[in-house]
Design a protein around this motif. Sequence first.
Motif, short mmCIF file in Angstrom:
data_model
loop_
_atom_site.label_atom_id
_atom_site.label_comp_id
_atom_site.label_asym_id
_atom_site.label_seq_id
_atom_site.Cartn_x
_atom_site.Cartn_y
_atom_site.Cartn_z
N MET A 32 0.88 -1.15 0.00
CA MET A 32 0.00 0.00 0.00
C MET A 32 0.93 1.21 0.00
N ALA A 37 -6.85 3.37 -4.65
CA ALA A 37 -7.79 3.51 -3.53
C ALA A 37 -8.17 4.96 -3.29
N LEU A 85 -7.13 -6.10 3.16
CA LEU A 85 -6.93 -4.97 2.25
C LEU A 85 -5.65 -5.14 1.45
N ARG A 108 -9.69 -4.99 -1.62
CA ARG A 108 -9.04 -3.78 -2.11
C ARG A 108 -10.01 -2.95 -2.93
N TYR A 118 -12.35 -1.13 -0.63
CA TYR A 118 -11.71 0.03 -0.01
C TYR A 118 -11.54 1.17 -0.99
N VAL A 123 -8.95 4.16 3.79
CA VAL A 123 -7.57 3.92 3.40
C VAL A 123 -6.68 5.01 4.01
#
Length: 155
Positions: free
Chosen positions: A63, A92, A124, A131, A134, A141
């Motif tokens: 991420m 995201a 996530l 994902r 989100y 996020v």
Amino acid sequence: MAAQPSGPRVPANPEGLMVLVYVSAATRELTRDELHGMLESARVRNAAAGITGVLLYHRGGFMQALEGPRSQVEALFARIVRDVRHHNLIVAARRPRAKRDFADWSMGFVDLADGDVPEGFSPLLHQPAVREAYAASPDRVHQFLSHYARTAVLA
């Protein structure tokens, strides 16, 4: 007669700042040395481009938040999309920012141990369907990343 401003109007987003957050899966788990090599080159490029952010890594899941001038962030993201070290990339969050959350980090890095991922957030990083869910809730996020911005000891 109403008072007039004493100078030129300052736009709400004077630097054209934006934040872009994505999640993706590594094509294979990366070694600590590979991650640190990737980070060192990213930090140099990001500093030169005025980009700040943070990268979280957990057992092959990424991420990353990138913030900076829109043109620079979009150019960097175009390179990231082509990077063969990951796939299943999902954006995201992609939106203007008034200020930076990671202003002191050309690229902060957190290698999350199993116990370091808050409950409910591991999917996530590892499940495409989660994902995508989100991506419909960028505030969640951002909340997740902000947790690490406040509490993590960065590598």
